[in-house]
Design a protein around this motif. Structure first.
Motif, PDB file in Angstrom:
ATOM      1  N   THR A   1      -5.732 182.259  90.629  1.00  0.00           N
ATOM      2  CA  THR A   1      -4.368 181.786  90.856  1.00  0.00           C
ATOM      3  C   THR A   1      -4.414 180.524  91.707  1.00  0.00           C
ATOM      4  OG1 THR A   1      -3.571 184.071  90.821  1.00  0.00           O
ATOM      5  CG2 THR A   1      -2.083 182.400  91.708  1.00  0.00           C
ATOM      6  N   THR A   2      -3.763 179.490  91.248  1.00  0.00           N
ATOM      7  CA  THR A   2      -3.712 178.228  91.988  1.00  0.00           C
ATOM      8  C   THR A   2      -2.277 177.939  92.395  1.00  0.00           C
ATOM      9  OG1 THR A   2      -5.580 177.371  90.709  1.00  0.00           O
ATOM     10  CG2 THR A   2      -4.264 175.773  91.929  1.00  0.00           C
ATOM     11  N   THR A   3      -2.070 177.778  93.690  1.00  0.00           N
ATOM     12  CA  THR A   3      -0.748 177.451  94.226  1.00  0.00           C
ATOM     13  C   THR A   3      -0.653 175.945  94.430  1.00  0.00           C
ATOM     14  OG1 THR A   3      -0.655 179.589  95.354  1.00  0.00           O
ATOM     15  CG2 THR A   3       0.906 177.901  96.082  1.00  0.00           C
ATOM     16  N   MET A   4       0.322 175.353  93.792  1.00  0.00           N
ATOM     17  CA  MET A   4       0.497 173.903  93.851  1.00  0.00           C
ATOM     18  C   MET A   4       1.313 173.507  95.092  1.00  0.00           C
ATOM     19  SD  MET A   4      -1.179 173.020  91.251  1.00  0.00           S
ATOM     20  CE  MET A   4      -1.753 173.611  89.650  1.00  0.00           C
ATOM     21  N   PRO A   5       1.286 172.224  95.446  1.00  0.00           N
ATOM     22  CA  PRO A   5       2.059 171.767  96.603  1.00  0.00           C
ATOM     23  C   PRO A   5       3.552 172.066  96.492  1.00  0.00           C
ATOM     24  CG  PRO A   5       0.452 170.113  95.984  1.00  0.00           C
ATOM     25  CD  PRO A   5       0.411 171.154  94.917  1.00  0.00           C
ATOM     26  N   ASP A   6       4.087 172.154  95.258  1.00  0.00           N
ATOM     27  CA  ASP A   6       5.515 172.443  95.084  1.00  0.00           C
ATOM     28  C   ASP A   6       5.791 173.940  95.019  1.00  0.00           C
ATOM     29  OD1 ASP A   6       4.391 173.058  92.682  1.00  0.00           O
ATOM     30  OD2 ASP A   6       5.600 171.678  91.478  1.00  0.00           O
ATOM     31  N   ASP A   7       4.763 174.754  95.406  1.00  0.00           N
ATOM     32  CA  ASP A   7       4.866 176.225  95.446  1.00  0.00           C
ATOM     33  C   ASP A   7       4.844 176.876  94.068  1.00  0.00           C
ATOM     34  OD1 ASP A   7       4.889 176.338  98.211  1.00  0.00           O
ATOM     35  OD2 ASP A   7       7.071 176.194  98.337  1.00  0.00           O
ATOM     36  N   LYS A   8       4.693 176.116  93.016  1.00  0.00           N
ATOM     37  CA  LYS A   8       4.515 176.707  91.700  1.00  0.00           C
ATOM     38  C   LYS A   8       3.075 177.199  91.576  1.00  0.00           C
ATOM     39  CE  LYS A   8       8.013 173.980  89.287  1.00  0.00           C
ATOM     40  NZ  LYS A   8       8.292 173.027  88.162  1.00  0.00           N
ATOM     41  N   THR A   9       2.876 178.200  90.764  1.00  0.00           N
ATOM     42  CA  THR A   9       1.533 178.771  90.609  1.00  0.00           C
ATOM     43  C   THR A   9       1.055 178.623  89.180  1.00  0.00           C
ATOM     44  OG1 THR A   9       2.434 180.986  90.184  1.00  0.00           O
ATOM     45  CG2 THR A   9       1.867 180.434  92.471  1.00  0.00           C
ATOM     46  N   ASP A  10      -0.248 178.467  89.079  1.00  0.00           N
ATOM     47  CA  ASP A  10      -0.911 178.386  87.773  1.00  0.00           C
ATOM     48  C   ASP A  10      -1.970 179.482  87.747  1.00  0.00           C
ATOM     49  OD1 ASP A  10      -1.684 177.456  85.268  1.00  0.00           O
ATOM     50  OD2 ASP A  10      -3.220 176.159  86.134  1.00  0.00           O
ATOM     51  N   MET A  11      -1.955 180.329  86.713  1.00  0.00           N
ATOM     52  CA  MET A  11      -2.860 181.463  86.681  1.00  0.00           C
ATOM     53  C   MET A  11      -3.754 181.403  85.446  1.00  0.00           C
ATOM     54  SD  MET A  11      -2.025 185.559  86.817  1.00  0.00           S
ATOM     55  CE  MET A  11      -1.229 185.370  88.421  1.00  0.00           C
TER      56      MET A  11
END
Length: 417
Positions: A358-368
């Protein structure tokens, strides 16, 4: 008179004169292509697979009929074929490639190590006699530093199912043309004959690659690589050319004993919506105070600016998990942790390790990203590890993460598997 000379040139341009051999001395390989049946431990060649066909050595001028006769007696057309060859005769490789296509063969790059022969004696007379005898031989398989180079690639693309492990290599280059003439024809005649033969060879290669359903990009690449060099196909090229189209390719779990012992698996995975691949590695090491070190490393996605977290669970006990935020180390991100005895048992009892990143982006969106890692073969490798740990407590730790090695064209004759 000129017509007569040209006729002689055409007649004496020997079949098989086109070579795609490796340019350096091919130490560690038999001088003729050898084929034999091998049997290993359970799951040696994949889940439920313990028998395979080994094809290894230089592709000689009589290889195709010999391979044809051998395969005619093997009724199981889906028994995997493991190739380990530096190359050789191009025309023979085309013939064998077409034979493998007619069988709808399964081909992989891998080295067969016959148990009755020492690792550095695999091509001596006694071992070759054993391989050429009828029946199966007890053996082990390794993909580490295994190679299928030059003309061997034409055998490989002939198969309908093709796999190159992350630690193996498929390498290509242009062929060397060998012309022999009777008498002493004028230089212009020799040059013209050479040009015609090269043009004919280029057409033959282009047609063969196309007939195997492989991208013409492979042919274009081969034309650019001098005979004196070798180009190891990247994972992206293997995928793009249609040679190995798996989005996730893995090695088997293997015990590494060159430093402190550990069990390792390497995988390469295609990035979503991207043509590039990411290399990853897992390690299980000797127990430390009833806990087992579990390490994970992966190439950093330079396009990602977020912070990632790795989570791993075994399918036999999904309530148990390991992981956390990895630390950056050069071009890798590395997570080092440990698991207890219960999770070790769960992993050994499972067929898959579920991996979630899981990657949390600077805008708080996540990519899994989710994928499953095959655990076949881990149990026997773990047993080997436990028996090796006590003997290696003071040895230095092997570099982490490992660098997947380039496979050289001509390994030393005494190269270990």
């Amino acid at each position: 008179m000129l017509a007569r000379i040209l006729l002689v040139v055409a007649a004496l341009s020997l079949p098989g004169a086109l070579r795609a051999e490796t340019p350096s001395e091919k130490a560690g390989f038999a001088s003729t292509l050898t084929i034999y049946l091998a049997k290993g431990p359970p799951d040696a060649c994949g889940p439920g697979c313990d028998r395979w066909i080994a094809i290894e050595g230089e592709i000689d001028g009589d290889a195709a009929p010999r391979i044809r006769r051998f395969l005619a007696a093997v009724k199981d057309t889906q028994r995997p074929i493991y190739l380990y060859s530096p190359g050789g005769n191009v025309e023979q490789s085309y013939a064998i490639g077409r034979l493998l296509r007619s069988r709808k063969a399964v081909a992989r790059v891998g080295r067969t190590i016959v148990t009755a022969c020492a690792a550095d004696k695999q091509v001596d007379a006694a071992c070759l006699k054993l391989k050429n005898a009828s029946g199966e031989v007890e053996a082990e398989l390794t993909t580490r530093k295994a190679m299928c180079n030059s003309a061997c690639g034409y055998l490989f693309i002939g198969a309908t199912s093709r796999e190159v492990a992350p630690d193996a290599a498929l390498a290509v280059h242009n062929s060397r043309l060998v012309l022999r003439f009777r008498g002493d024809p004028p230089p212009q005649v020799v040059a013209e004959a050479r040009q015609r033969r090269i043009a004919s060879a280029d057409r033959d290669r282009t047609a063969f690659i196309a007939s195997m359903g492989i991208s013409r990009e492979l042919d274009a690449l081969i034309r650019t690589v001098k005979f004196e060099n070798l180009h190891v196909l990247t994972r992206a090229e293997l995928y793009r050319f249609g040679i190995d189209t798996r989005p996730l390719a893995e090695t088997a779990w293997k015990l590494e004993k060159d430093a402190r012992p550990f069990v390792r698996k390497i995988a390469v995975m295609k990035k979503e919506n991207d043509s590039s691949f990411r290399t990853m590695e897992w390690r299980l090491s000797c127990e430390n105070r009833a806990r087992v070190p579990l390490w994970f490393a992966a190439e950093i996605d330079e396009a990602s600016t977020g912070k990632s977290t790795i989570l791993m669970t075994a399918d036999a006990a999904t309530d148990k998990a390991a992981g956390g935020p990895p630390l950056r180390s050069g071009k890798y991100e590395v997570w080092r942790g440990s698991i207890d005895a219960d999770m070790v048992k769960a992993i050994l009892a499972s067929r898959s390790l579920h991996v979630r990143e899981t990657t949390t982006m600077p805008d708080d969106k996540t990519d899994m990203t989710k994928f499953d890692l095959d655990l076949t073969g881990l149990s026997p490798a773990w047993t080997q590890l436990k028996s090796s740990c006590a003997l290696s407590a003071l040895n230095p730790i092997s570099p982490w993460p490992a660098t997947v090695p380039n496979v050289s064209a001509a390994p030393p004759a005494a190269a270990a598997p």
